[in-house]
Design a protein around this motif. Sequence first.
Motif, PDB file in Angstrom:
ATOM      1  N   LYS A  64       0.832  -1.193   0.000  1.00  0.00           N
ATOM      2  CA  LYS A  64       0.000   0.000   0.000  1.00  0.00           C
ATOM      3  C   LYS A  64       0.876   1.256   0.000  1.00  0.00           C
ATOM      4  N   ALA A  65       1.998   1.208   0.738  1.00  0.00           N
ATOM      5  CA  ALA A  65       2.920   2.348   0.773  1.00  0.00           C
ATOM      6  C   ALA A  65       3.495   2.627  -0.612  1.00  0.00           C
ATOM      7  N   ASP A  66       3.835   1.563  -1.353  1.00  0.00           N
ATOM      8  CA  ASP A  66       4.331   1.744  -2.722  1.00  0.00           C
ATOM      9  C   ASP A  66       3.270   2.434  -3.577  1.00  0.00           C
ATOM     10  N   SER A  67       2.039   2.007  -3.404  1.00  0.00           N
ATOM     11  CA  SER A  67       0.932   2.591  -4.172  1.00  0.00           C
ATOM     12  C   SER A  67       0.749   4.075  -3.837  1.00  0.00           C
ATOM     13  N   ILE A  68       0.831   4.404  -2.564  1.00  0.00           N
ATOM     14  CA  ILE A  68       0.694   5.806  -2.137  1.00  0.00           C
ATOM     15  C   ILE A  68       1.828   6.638  -2.720  1.00  0.00           C
ATOM     16  N   ASP A 109      11.880  26.267 -14.874  1.00  0.00           N
ATOM     17  CA  ASP A 109      11.821  25.896 -16.284  1.00  0.00           C
ATOM     18  C   ASP A 109      12.682  24.674 -16.601  1.00  0.00           C
ATOM     19  N   LYS A 110      13.254  24.059 -15.596  1.00  0.00           N
ATOM     20  CA  LYS A 110      14.072  22.854 -15.758  1.00  0.00           C
ATOM     21  C   LYS A 110      13.231  21.632 -15.383  1.00  0.00           C
ATOM     22  N   PRO A 111      13.676  20.438 -15.794  1.00  0.00           N
ATOM     23  CA  PRO A 111      12.917  19.226 -15.439  1.00  0.00           C
ATOM     24  C   PRO A 111      13.180  18.787 -13.991  1.00  0.00           C
ATOM     25  N   VAL A 112      12.880  19.687 -13.063  1.00  0.00           N
ATOM     26  CA  VAL A 112      13.037  19.430 -11.632  1.00  0.00           C
ATOM     27  C   VAL A 112      11.745  19.853 -10.934  1.00  0.00           C
ATOM     28  N   LYS A 113      11.263  19.002 -10.059  1.00  0.00           N
ATOM     29  CA  LYS A 113      10.062  19.329  -9.286  1.00  0.00           C
ATOM     30  C   LYS A 113      10.356  19.157  -7.804  1.00  0.00           C
ATOM     31  N   PHE A 114       9.911  20.122  -7.021  1.00  0.00           N
ATOM     32  CA  PHE A 114      10.021  20.071  -5.569  1.00  0.00           C
ATOM     33  C   PHE A 114       8.657  19.692  -5.027  1.00  0.00           C
ATOM     34  N   LEU A 115       8.563  18.534  -4.373  1.00  0.00           N
ATOM     35  CA  LEU A 115       7.312  18.066  -3.791  1.00  0.00           C
ATOM     36  C   LEU A 115       7.418  18.184  -2.280  1.00  0.00           C
ATOM     37  N   TYR A 116       6.536  18.967  -1.713  1.00  0.00           N
ATOM     38  CA  TYR A 116       6.484  19.147  -0.266  1.00  0.00           C
ATOM     39  C   TYR A 116       5.297  18.345   0.258  1.00  0.00           C
ATOM     40  N   VAL A 117       5.595  17.266   0.976  1.00  0.00           N
ATOM     41  CA  VAL A 117       4.568  16.326   1.433  1.00  0.00           C
ATOM     42  C   VAL A 117       4.370  16.501   2.932  1.00  0.00           C
ATOM     43  N   THR A 118       3.111  16.679   3.337  1.00  0.00           N
ATOM     44  CA  THR A 118       2.795  16.848   4.750  1.00  0.00           C
ATOM     45  C   THR A 118       1.495  16.145   5.103  1.00  0.00           C
ATOM     46  N   TYR A 119       1.356  15.828   6.393  1.00  0.00           N
ATOM     47  CA  TYR A 119       0.099  15.276   6.908  1.00  0.00           C
ATOM     48  C   TYR A 119      -0.811  16.391   7.432  1.00  0.00           C
ATOM     49  N   ASP A 120      -0.293  17.616   7.469  1.00  0.00           N
ATOM     50  CA  ASP A 120      -1.120  18.750   7.897  1.00  0.00           C
ATOM     51  C   ASP A 120      -2.168  19.049   6.834  1.00  0.00           C
ATOM     52  N   GLU A 137       5.375  21.941  -5.474  1.00  0.00           N
ATOM     53  CA  GLU A 137       4.132  21.167  -5.461  1.00  0.00           C
ATOM     54  C   GLU A 137       3.844  20.776  -4.014  1.00  0.00           C
ATOM     55  N   HIS A 138       2.645  21.084  -3.566  1.00  0.00           N
ATOM     56  CA  HIS A 138       2.273  20.800  -2.179  1.00  0.00           C
ATOM     57  C   HIS A 138       1.307  19.621  -2.154  1.00  0.00           C
ATOM     58  N   ILE A 139       1.744  18.566  -1.483  1.00  0.00           N
ATOM     59  CA  ILE A 139       0.993  17.318  -1.421  1.00  0.00           C
ATOM     60  C   ILE A 139       0.530  17.117   0.016  1.00  0.00           C
ATOM     61  N   PHE A 140      -0.771  16.963   0.182  1.00  0.00           N
ATOM     62  CA  PHE A 140      -1.357  16.761   1.501  1.00  0.00           C
ATOM     63  C   PHE A 140      -1.862  15.326   1.585  1.00  0.00           C
ATOM     64  N   ILE A 141      -1.331  14.576   2.558  1.00  0.00           N
ATOM     65  CA  ILE A 141      -1.762  13.199   2.759  1.00  0.00           C
ATOM     66  C   ILE A 141      -2.310  13.061   4.181  1.00  0.00           C
ATOM     67  N   ALA A 144      -2.681   8.269   8.187  1.00  0.00           N
ATOM     68  CA  ALA A 144      -2.407   6.860   7.886  1.00  0.00           C
ATOM     69  C   ALA A 144      -1.399   6.745   6.742  1.00  0.00           C
ATOM     70  N   GLU A 145      -1.578   7.569   5.706  1.00  0.00           N
ATOM     71  CA  GLU A 145      -0.631   7.554   4.583  1.00  0.00           C
ATOM     72  C   GLU A 145       0.754   8.023   5.034  1.00  0.00           C
ATOM     73  N   TRP A 146       0.781   9.012   5.920  1.00  0.00           N
ATOM     74  CA  TRP A 146       2.053   9.492   6.471  1.00  0.00           C
ATOM     75  C   TRP A 146       2.775   8.345   7.189  1.00  0.00           C
ATOM     76  N   GLY A 147       2.029   7.597   7.988  1.00  0.00           N
ATOM     77  CA  GLY A 147       2.609   6.449   8.685  1.00  0.00           C
ATOM     78  C   GLY A 147       3.166   5.414   7.708  1.00  0.00           C
ATOM     79  N   GLN A 148       2.451   5.203   6.616  1.00  0.00           N
ATOM     80  CA  GLN A 148       2.921   4.276   5.585  1.00  0.00           C
ATOM     81  C   GLN A 148       4.241   4.765   4.977  1.00  0.00           C
ATOM     82  N   MET A 149       4.337   6.067   4.739  1.00  0.00           N
ATOM     83  CA  MET A 149       5.570   6.634   4.168  1.00  0.00           C
ATOM     84  C   MET A 149       6.725   6.514   5.163  1.00  0.00           C
ATOM     85  N   GLN A 150       6.437   6.772   6.449  1.00  0.00           N
ATOM     86  CA  GLN A 150       7.484   6.638   7.465  1.00  0.00           C
ATOM     87  C   GLN A 150       8.008   5.203   7.516  1.00  0.00           C
TER      88      GLN A 150
END
Length: 183
Positions: A64-68, A109-120, A137-141, A144-150
């Motif tokens: 499930k963590a891989d899927s998330i 403009d470069k092929p770089v993305k900054f993803l900021y992932v939080t449980y907040d 890019e701001h990702i809100f999870i 439970a998903e945060w625990g899976q990532m940890q």
Amino acid sequence: MNWVFYAMDKKLFYDDDYESYAELLANILPYITNPDLARITTLSYRDFVKEHETQAVEEKPLTKADSIFQRIIEPYKGNVIIVDFWSMTCGPCRAGMLNDREKVEDLKDKPVKFLYVTYDTPEKCNPWLDENNIKGEHIFINNAEWGQMQEKFNFSGIPFHLLVDKTGKVRTDVESFTDLLNE
């Protein structure tokens, strides 16, 4: 049964859908009344699965963590991705985001993305993000998903960063995202 294995090996149908092959065989097996033939069929299918399991495993997330994680990074594949796990209660997290503002802007403009992932929640984060002009890019999870990532990435403290190459593979063998840009 020979035709089924021949069709599977030559990919005559189902287009590498191994679950469909398994279902087909599961549907046929009860009609095989000879115990030796049933055993041979089962062993043949096991050998077929072993031969093709690497391909099947690579196509589907294992947990499930891989899927998330795939859901998080999928829209950004083809780019080098810096994944930053953070929280509003983490001063070093917010300081890092403030320090990265210029870098994020310079690389937009470069092929770089900054993803900021939080449980907040967005309601908790967006005022600070907007006020401090935090791009990326701001990702809100959820928690439970945060625990899976940890658990998946084995971290308890934040900020925690990952580098992901253009193919979507987490890379620990490089020093910085610029190494990945040059690949």
